[in-house]
Every structure is written in C-alpha cells, then in structure tokens.
Design an enzyme around this catalytic site. Structure first.
Site, PDB file in Angstrom:
ATOM      1  N   TYR A 105       0.857  -1.187   0.000  1.00 50.95           N
ATOM      2  CA  TYR A 105       0.000   0.000   0.000  1.00 50.95           C
ATOM      3  C   TYR A 105       0.886   1.227   0.000  1.00 50.95           C
ATOM      4  O   TYR A 105       1.877   1.299   0.743  1.00 50.95           O
ATOM      5  CB  TYR A 105      -0.878  -0.007   1.262  1.00 50.95           C
ATOM      6  CG  TYR A 105      -1.715   1.245   1.428  1.00 50.95           C
ATOM      7  CD1 TYR A 105      -3.035   1.282   1.007  1.00 50.95           C
ATOM      8  CD2 TYR A 105      -1.164   2.405   1.995  1.00 50.95           C
ATOM      9  CE1 TYR A 105      -3.800   2.426   1.148  1.00 50.95           C
ATOM     10  CE2 TYR A 105      -1.925   3.562   2.130  1.00 50.95           C
ATOM     11  CZ  TYR A 105      -3.243   3.568   1.707  1.00 50.95           C
ATOM     12  OH  TYR A 105      -3.985   4.700   1.838  1.00 50.95           O
ATOM     13  N   GLU A 192      -3.758   7.530  -3.931  1.00 45.17           N
ATOM     14  CA  GLU A 192      -3.591   6.247  -3.252  1.00 45.17           C
ATOM     15  C   GLU A 192      -3.418   5.097  -4.240  1.00 45.17           C
ATOM     16  O   GLU A 192      -4.150   5.019  -5.229  1.00 45.17           O
ATOM     17  CB  GLU A 192      -4.822   5.980  -2.381  1.00 45.17           C
ATOM     18  CG  GLU A 192      -4.718   4.724  -1.548  1.00 45.17           C
ATOM     19  CD  GLU A 192      -6.033   4.411  -0.838  1.00 45.17           C
ATOM     20  OE1 GLU A 192      -6.138   4.664   0.367  1.00 45.17           O
ATOM     21  OE2 GLU A 192      -6.956   3.907  -1.509  1.00 45.17           O
TER      22      GLU A 192
END
Ligand code: GDP
Ligand code: MN
Length: 391
Positions: A105, A192
């Site tokens: 991530y 993101e």
C-alpha cells in the site's frame, strides 16, 4: 471530487509512473475486443474491473481475471450492470492481468494537522487501509514531506527500505516521489495506490520482478478545479447526488444533512451559525445552504426547489442578512418559489438589512402562509416547533 480508477491512472501514467496499459469498455463486446488485443500483445490473462467510486470492488465481485477474449466478454457482461454498494456499474477497465508476487500500500495524503503532505505506506497491501490502521497501526509507515522542499530523496529511500523494497530501490523511490508530485501538480487531496504490486513478468533475460501501480484512487481538491481545465471533464455525474449537480449549476453551496429543517441562508458563516442555533433549540438541520452574496430571485427559487426535493424536510428556515443581497430580491424569490411548490411545508422567514422593509411588504402582500420573525432566536424557535421539535 473523486476520480474513477481509469482517470486516476491517466494522471499517474502522465507523470511517468509504471501503470499497466488499460482500456475502458461500456459493453461486453468492447471489453472482449480490448481483451483480445492485450492477449495478442502477449498478456497471458486480462483483468476486468468495475469502474465505480467505492472501495472494495474486489470483494464485491467487481474485479475478475479472464484467460481468453471470450471469457473477458462474459466477465464484463457479469460486472456491467452489477450493483456495488448501491452504485450500478456502467463501465469496466480492461488491462493485462499482472502476475502478483507481493501487494503493498502506498499513498500521498494531506495531513491537515501537520499541515504537510504525508506519504503513507504499508508492506501489507491489498487490504483496506482503514482496517489495517485499526488492527495493526504499527504496520503503517508515515513520512511527512517537507513543506517547502517536498519529499526529499532520502525520505523516498527510507520509505522504500521500510516497505522491504530494497531490491526495487530505484523504482520505489521514483514512485514515492511521483505520488507526491502528482498530488502537488494536480492539486489532489489524496493519491492512493492499493495495491502497489511486485509483479513477475518476462524480460529480455528471462523472468524479472518490477513494481506496478495496479489500482489508483485520486481525490482532487474541489477548490482548485479552476486551475486545471482538464479536470472538470473527469467528473462522473452518474455517481453524484442530483442535488449536488443542481446546486453547482446554480452556484449554490449546498450540503445535505440528516435533519428535517431546511435552511436557506446567505453567507457561510451565517449558515453555520444558523445550523448551530437550530441544534441548540433541539432541531436538526436538513442541509447547509449558502445562497451567496447578491443572490437574485431566481437563485432563491432554485435553492427552495433543492430544499424541497429532500422529502424529509418538515420546515424551512430562511435567514437572510441583507448586505449585497437585497431583502426584496430574496422575498420575490421566496414568493415565486412558494407559488410553484408542490408540497406544503411551513416556512419561517427572517430578513434583516438592505430593503428588509420592502421584503416584509412583498411577503405580506403575497398573502401566503409564510411565518415571519424578526430575531434569529425567534426564527429558529418557530422553525423547530413547526418541524415538531422540542422548542
Ligand atoms: P479494489 O478492491 O476496489 O481495491 O480493487 P483492486 O484494483 O485493488 O483489486 C482488488 C484485488 O484484485 C487486488 O488487491 C488484487 O489482489 C487483485 N487484482 C487486481 N488486479 C490484478 C491483476 O492484474 N492480476 C491479479 N492476479 N490480481 C489482480
Ligand atoms: Mn484497491
């Protein structure tokens, strides 16, 4: 403004980041043809992904791999029209399927408290970051970019090492720097990538591992849209609340809330105060609505329509402080809106300042059932009582 994955990927690709190629389809036939092209180009599989502005599409069945063009067409057929968290899928993204070795991530977010851009990474990708933040907050690496100098090369390297990407140092640092750059260049609040994946692919000297941005989520700062002529075109009207679209077209600041007292106010500060007073009097505002300075009667009528389109509104509170906005204009708009309204909802009006006297005459002449009030406290109390509240 949230961007669909394919739009977010356009911005990331433009910034030179490693995003696998992709196409967008709105019919199974289109998806089939696009898949055929990727497969002919050497891909061993394709991935078909629902384009909706919610997370967790994978879990909801909106992300599927296919090994042939026919299968891609079938998968697209299943995903198109699917309901994911209340949103109907109208488009899918088709891309070569990556062979994933690891999922990580990585995101650039705005840390409002620190007043800095924060790079957030985790070696445990794929899972939703909110879940990870709750269950294993230590697994999240946070690095703040310098307010003036941006993300420094040593910071990008630190993130890469802490995510265990030492073998991919060059690519990982370029991606860290790139996410922050996209955030600044595009005026985004959030960039993101989940998953950022270590992917196995065929290279000239046999199989090799590289980093790829397999998913992308970007939220743009609405207030900066004017600085980016291309951004408005990326807005997905299908997924916006119709009330938001109307409000924007009419130049009104409108935010729908949970309560039953519709508020029409001029000025953001006065609107906030009005909402506070409604709450203090035991009521619940149904919305925040700032009609802006100098609003003409047509804008007032439009604002009224917006308020009434919310079926839970039981009373309307109009609070106008006439400065540049003229009380008589507002009153005309109210009378006009009242004459057209299809639903009978009690309305309390307080207009003070410029042309308040004329406004009072207009409202009185109209002979409608509008309840007038002089002080703000009085207006709020009456509105709360009419909505059946405690005041
Ligand atoms: P999200 O669930 O909405 O976040 O959608 P993602 O794009 O992140 O996809 C969900 C999951 O599907 C990822 O975490 C991956 O495990 C898997 N996935 C996505 N793209 C690919 C791909 O190209 N190849 C493989 N093997 N899996 C993928
Ligand atoms: Mn994802």
């Amino acid at each position: 403004m949230k961007l669909q994955e394919f739009h977010a990927k356009t911005l990331l690709t433009r910034a030179g980041l490693p995003v696998p190629p992709y196409a967008v389809a709105s019919t199974p036939a289109e998806a089939r043809a696009q898949a055929a092209e990727f497969l002919e180009g050497g891909a061993s599989a394709v991935v078909v992904k629902a384009q909706v502005l919610v997370g967790g599409r994978g879990k909801a069945g909106g992300v599927k791999l296919a090994r042939s063009a026919d299968e891609a067409g079938q998968v697209a057929d299943a995903i198109l029209g699917m309901d994911i968290k209340g949103i109907t899928v109208r488009r899918v993204l088709v891309a070569p399927g990556a062979e994933i070795v690891r999922e990580l991530y990585l995101a650039a977010v705005l840390d409002r408290t620190a007043q800095r851009i924060m790079l957030m990474g985790s070696a445990e990708g794929g899972v939703e970051i909110e879940t990870l933040a709750e269950e294993n907050p230590d697994a999240i690496v946070k690095i703040h970019a310098h307010a003036l100098l941006g993300l420094q090369p040593f910071q990008a390297r630190e993130m890469a090492f802490r995510l265990g990407l030492g073998d991919h140092l060059r690519q990982a640092t370029a991606i860290c720097t790139g996410l922050v750059k996209v955030m600044l260049d595009e005026d985004a609040d959030l960039v993101e990538v989940n998953p950022l994946a270590v992917v196995r692919e065929d290279g000239p000297d046999g199989p090799r591992e590289t980093l790829q941005l397999l998913d992308a989520k970007i939220t743009l700062d609405d207030s900066a849209l004017g600085r980016h002529p291309g951004h408005e075109e990326m807005r997905d009207l299908d997924e916006e609340d119709p009330a938001d679209i109307e409000a924007r077209a009419a130049g009104l600041s409108f935010i729908r809330l949970e309560g039953d007292i519709g508020c029409m106010v001029n000025g953001a500060g006065l609107a906030m105060t009005t909402m506070d007073l409604v709450k203090r009097a035991g009521g619940e505002p149904a919305n925040f609505l700032d009609i802006g300075g100098g609003a003409r009667s047509d804008k007032v009528a439009e604002a009224m329509r917006l308020i009434l389109s919310d079926r839970s509104v039981k009373a309307i509170l109009v609070n106008i402080f006439g400065g540049i906005a003229r009380g008589d204009e507002v009153a005309r708009g109210l009378v006009e809106a009242r004459s057209k309204q299809t639903r009978s909802v009690p309305m309390v009006v307080r207009i003070v300042g410029t042309n308040a006297d004329i406004a009072a005459e207009i409202l009185a002449d109209a002979g409608t059932d509008i309840v007038s009030a002089t002080s703000l406290d009085e207006a709020v109390e009456k509105a709360v009582a009419l909505a059946g509240g405690t005041a």
